[in-house]
Design an enzyme around this catalytic site. Structure first.
Site, short mmCIF file in Angstrom:
data_model
loop_
_atom_site.label_atom_id
_atom_site.label_comp_id
_atom_site.label_asym_id
_atom_site.label_seq_id
_atom_site.Cartn_x
_atom_site.Cartn_y
_atom_site.Cartn_z
N LYS A 13 0.82 -1.22 0.00
CA LYS A 13 0.00 0.00 0.00
C LYS A 13 0.85 1.27 0.00
O LYS A 13 0.58 2.20 -0.74
CB LYS A 13 -0.94 0.02 1.21
CG LYS A 13 -2.05 -0.98 1.19
CD LYS A 13 -3.14 -0.65 2.18
CE LYS A 13 -2.64 -0.44 3.59
NZ LYS A 13 -1.97 -1.63 4.15
N ARG A 88 -10.31 1.63 9.13
CA ARG A 88 -9.81 0.31 9.51
C ARG A 88 -10.94 -0.65 9.86
O ARG A 88 -10.72 -1.85 9.92
CB ARG A 88 -8.87 0.43 10.71
CG ARG A 88 -7.53 1.05 10.40
CD ARG A 88 -6.61 1.01 11.61
NE ARG A 88 -5.33 1.64 11.34
CZ ARG A 88 -4.29 1.04 10.80
NH1 ARG A 88 -4.39 -0.24 10.46
NH2 ARG A 88 -3.15 1.68 10.58
#
Length: 217
Positions: A13, A88
């Protein structure tokens, strides 16, 4: 364009975020960087987050989201934002949508970098670091010339506890339990783009850029 970047630890990422923001003119908003900056600058939200962290508790979603909103309201974010490390959890994804909607903004796309679990384990559990100069190595992709010794200073190489295989597998288990519901959430909204992250970095970047440019055209 506002984009959420999703992917397990080791999926790449951070690397892909750097490429995307440079090529698309977006601002990289990483939750970890926001916390560090807020704590360093002693902002009101940073001090509030610190009060929870000092007690060993989790920072409430409301505080985290307000920190994110505070950042994206700055002028440099007007052209678009790439969210990395946030949301998240599913509750954070829903709350972020609500807060953005109130400001006339939306998440346009969520990009999920998919990498097989065994490949993630190989990537993460192969990392070693020099105890003296902190130079990083990888058992497969960038090994030292002499096993266990740093090329730069000759120092001893060691493996961090969170890079050991058993810890890596536990981290991935936690990631899947928290993140797959977010993937499903954006997929149901028709916003999810799946990208195979098991190739060369530049090939993965090219696919992501093509998809996002097509979607934004």
């Amino acid at each position: 364009m506002n984009v959420v970047l999703l992917g397990a630890p080791g999926a790449g990422k951070g690397t892909q975020a750097s490429v995307l923001t440079a090529k698309l003119g977006m601002v990289h908003v990483a939750s970890g960087d926001l916390f560090r900056r807020a704590l360093q600058e002693q902002t009101e939200l940073g001090l509030l987050a610190k009060s929870y962290m000092e007690k060993g508790g989790l920072v409430p979603d409301e505080v985290t989201i307000n920190m994110v909103l505070e950042r994206i309201r700055k002028p440099d974010c007007a052209g678009g934002v790439l969210f990395d490390g946030f949301p998240r959890t599913l509750s954070q994804a829903r709350a972020l949508d609500d807060k953005l909607s109130a400001e006339g903004r939306v998440i346009d796309r969520a990009v999920y970098i998919e990498v097989p679990e065994e490949e993630l384990v190989k990537r993460l559990s192969g990392r070693w670091i020099c105890r003296n100069c902190q130079t990083p190595y990888h058992a497969v992709s960038s090994p030292p010339r002499v096993a266990g010794k740093c090329d730069a200073c000759g120092g001893e190489l060691y493996q961090r506890a969170d890079d050991r295989e058993e810890t890596v597998r536990e981290r991935l288990k936690v990631f899947l339990s928290q993140t797959l519901p977010i993937v499903d959430y954006y997929e149901k909204q028709g916003k999810l783009l799946r990208v195979d992250g098991n190739g060369r970095i530049e090939d993965v970047s090219a696919v992501m850029l093509r998809l996002l440019r097509t979607e934004h055209a």
